[in-house]
Write a protein that holds these residues in place. Structure first.
Motif, PDB file in Angstrom:
ATOM      1  N   TYR A 282       0.819  -1.207   0.000  1.00 20.15           N
ATOM      2  CA  TYR A 282       0.000   0.000   0.000  1.00 20.15           C
ATOM      3  C   TYR A 282       0.857   1.263   0.000  1.00 20.15           C
ATOM      4  CZ  TYR A 282      -3.752   3.227   0.788  1.00 20.15           C
ATOM      5  OH  TYR A 282      -4.630   4.254   0.620  1.00 20.15           O
ATOM      6  N   GLU A 303      -7.643   1.405  -5.595  1.00 21.35           N
ATOM      7  CA  GLU A 303      -6.699   0.342  -5.233  1.00 21.35           C
ATOM      8  C   GLU A 303      -7.064  -0.971  -5.910  1.00 21.35           C
ATOM      9  OE1 GLU A 303      -8.491   2.118  -3.123  1.00 21.35           O
ATOM     10  OE2 GLU A 303      -7.220   3.125  -1.658  1.00 21.35           O
ATOM     11  N   VAL A 340      -2.310  -4.492  -3.200  1.00 20.99           N
ATOM     12  CA  VAL A 340      -2.570  -3.335  -2.356  1.00 20.99           C
ATOM     13  C   VAL A 340      -3.789  -3.598  -1.472  1.00 20.99           C
ATOM     14  CG1 VAL A 340      -3.183  -0.904  -2.405  1.00 20.99           C
ATOM     15  CG2 VAL A 340      -1.559  -1.792  -4.056  1.00 20.99           C
TER      16      VAL A 340
END
Lengths: 371, 287
Positions: A282, A303, A340
């Motif tokens: 992330y 994401e 992520v």
């Protein structure tokens, strides 16, 4: 006249001879039938940014087996009808083996049978309807199903002590699906659903629906809404002096909602699929985003779109540039893959799992809810 | 009880907006004998022009920005007529209808090109409404009702108390006859477009003040305006007014008894019923 026909014929023949065959092209083309206009274009712009980010990152590292990844965008105009046309165009004209599917479950599900029949892989990065991937084995999702979220909202209501709530929902596949899961779970746990209020998308006036939902002044109202409808609705509820605890799903969790509705959305809470923002994946994603776009305003579902492009690229690398190769390789490359948004292992319904967290809006910021 | 009162009030509000749209639309129909599908885009452009003059680089306050917004919407209406409808005046009604649809698409996508498809607001702070007899109402909503009343009075004065209004009614009754008796038909048609565009602009701005701006905002509400026009008798300005208010009320009160999912079907259900029971409404009512 005959002369013209003759020359047209000649040109067609020449171009057929010199046109490169499909598999010796310079790039790996991936179709993207996303909303660039229409009612949910407000989401589409963010998806495109996330998809572009992943694509540029990959191509910067040398692409897949020396070839660049190329995304062919096709506007789906936010309607099921145009989603079908967009997907059909990507399959027949651009001849892509894999397509990034439309957002909004209704739109995705309208186009999914087309991809399935043509044996082309189609993936959703934000579709949450439980039945999303039922069209067949070529349809995947990297976003968790609402079966999980419906239970999450029900649990949240119970935890906060709201045993009697009315439920408002967008009248489409997503809203209806999520509502059904919620009602089922909530009743099973001893809760009472006071009223069920479906409402149409894209309207400018929701006062009637609001009055009906808040009849008898319930302490909390569950509202399964999108950004646009939510902003109109919460604004009108605020103006009408309605005071209740709003409980939403994940589709409303967006900075855009705060921008549109301002202080009217202060204090609303909702559930959303969570993934840790502490992971190195992330952090890397965020710094890439900031570098490319100059701010850390990551759009909703950004994401998931980013992870999806990576999975597609890995599947092309592993399985080759054919639909069947990609379909089979997707299971292999996703198994245990930490993106992520966390673990992306596909289950037998070609979907992924997730945990659920609670968000709220405080001082114009979306933050994690703590009680 | 307050629940029903509030519903009636909301119905009136929606009705006022529908009525403003329907009055302008029906006026053009009366004089030029075709349904202007691009009326919804005049509504939307009116609202967006105000947004333009309130934002960069102008930053006019609301009441100043109103003037250029109104002016440019009227110019847009006149331009539409001058460029597209005027050369087609002698063709059949279907051609005009299709041309209007074309303009509608052009203007809607044009707005989307400039401002994007996303939702926008004028950026005023949201305020809690006042409570009056158990009804909550905001300043914007009061403005909607007052502005609608104002528009009705102005339209009445123009149509029945001015020479040009008389000419307009004459042209709508019979264009050829009006020409023969020395009425300046061109000027009358221009005047019709001015009023129709102005009504669209005012309605659009009020709608956007109360809700949001969106390129599709005109189109969505235009459909309701059609229903209002049919209800009031095509071509009848006062009929359109009552039709609009009636539909607003019917929509808002009906959901007290049936599911809100059917709200939109009320207006269209009434439209279908009316066409079945009183098909003559299509030919317009003569006063």
């Amino acid at each position: 006249m005959r002369k013209i026909t003759y020359w047209v014929f000649i040109i067609v023949v020449i171009s057929l001879i010199f046109l490169p065959p499909a598999n010796s092209q310079e790039t790996y083309k991936v179709g993207a039938a996303i909303a660039l206009s229409g009612s949910i274009a407000v989401y589409g712009e963010g998806f495109k940014k996330a998809i572009d980010l992943a694509t540029d990152e990959m191509n910067g590292k040398g692409g897949i087996k020396g070839k660049k990844l190329e995304i062919i965008y096709e506007d789906n105009k936010s309607t099921p009808k145009d989603c079908v046309s967009a997907v059909r165009k990507l399959i027949t004209v651009d001849k892509v083996p894999v397509i990034i599917g439309p957002a909004a479950s209704s739109n995705f599900m309208a186009a999914a049978p087309v991809a399935q029949e043509s044996k082309v892989v189609m993936i959703s990065a934000q579709g949450a309807a439980p039945a999303l991937t039922k069209a067949g084995e070529y349809i995947f999702r990297v976003f968790p199903s609402d079966v999980l979220q419906g239970k999450g909202i029900s649990d949240l209501c119970l935890k906060l002590g709201y045993m009697e709530v009315p439920i408002m929902y967008v009248n489409n596949d997503w809203g209806l699906g999520l509502k059904n899961v919620f009602v089922e779970n909530f009743k099973k746990a001893g809760g009472k659903v006071l009223d069920e209020i479906p409402y149409d998308e894209k309207k400018t006036d929701y006062r009637t629906e609001l009055i009906r939902a808040t009849k008898g002044n319930p302490k909390a109202v569950v509202n399964l809404t999108y950004i646009v409808e939510g902003s109109v609705m919460f604004k009108q509820a605020y103006e009408m002096g309605i005071q209740t605890q709003w409980i939403c799903g994940s589709a409303a969790k967006a900075p855009k909602l705060v921008e549109l509705a301002g202080k009217a959305v202060e204090g609303i809470i909702g559930t959303y699929p969570v993934f840790s923002q502490e992971t190195k994946e992330y952090q890397a994603f965020r710094s890439l985003w900031t570098k490319k776009y100059g701010d850390a305003k990551i759009p909703i579902f950004g994401e998931y779109n980013y992870d999806m492009v990576h999975l597609i690229a890995m599947a092309i690398d592993r399985g080759g540039y054919t639909a069947d190769g990609i379909r089979k390789a997707l299971f292999e490359v996703a198994k245990g893959y930490r993106g992520v948004t966390g673990d992306k292992t596909f289950d037998q319904d070609r979907g992924v799992g997730s945990e659920y967290g609670v968000w709220t809006i405080k001082d114009g910021q979306i933050i994690d809810y703590k009680k | 009880m307050s629940y029903i009162l509030q519903s009636i009030f909301n119905g009136l509000l929606a009705g006022c907006i529908y009525a403003l749209f329907a009055m302008g639309l029906t006026m053009v129909y009366r004089v030029l004998n075709f349904v202007n599908f691009a009326h919804g885009e005049l509504i939307m452009w009116g609202a967006y022009l105000l947004y333009l003059f309130m934002g960069d680089p102008f930053h006019f306050p609301l009441y100043v920005a109103l003037i250029p917004a109104l002016g440019f919407t009227i110019l847009l209406g006149l331009g539409m007529d001058w460029i597209v409808f005027k050369p087609l005046r002698r063709t059949n009604r279907l051609t005009l209808l299709i041309a209007a649809l074309g303009i509608s698409f052009f203007l809607r996508n044009g707005a989307q090109l400039f401002w994007g498809a996303e939702l926008r607001t004028y950026g005023f702070e949201i305020k809690r409404g006042w409570r009056l007899f158990h009804i909550s109402m905001t300043a914007n909503q009061m403005a909607i009702i007052l502005a609608t009343l104002g528009c009705i009075i102005i339209v009445y004065l123009l149509l029945y108390r001015s020479i040009i209004g008389k000419a307009m009614r004459a042209v709508s009754d019979n264009l050829e006859l009006a020409r023969v008796t020395g009425i300046n038909a061109k000027k009358t048609i221009r005047f019709t477009w001015i009023i129709s565009s102005a009504l669209a602009c005012v309605g659009g701005i009020l709608l956007a003040l109360d809700t949001n701006l969106q390129p599709g905002m005109g189109m969505i509400n235009l459909v309701k305006a059609f229903a209002a026009i049919l209800l009031g008798g095509v071509g009848n300005v006062w009929g359109a007014l009552w039709g609009g208010i009636f539909i607003g009320l019917a929509e808002n009160l009906s959901v007290l008894f049936i599911s809100t999912g059917y709200k939109d079907s009320i207006a269209f259900g009434m439209m279908v019923l009316l066409l079945l029971l009183r098909p003559r409404v299509l030919y317009g009512s003569q006063e």
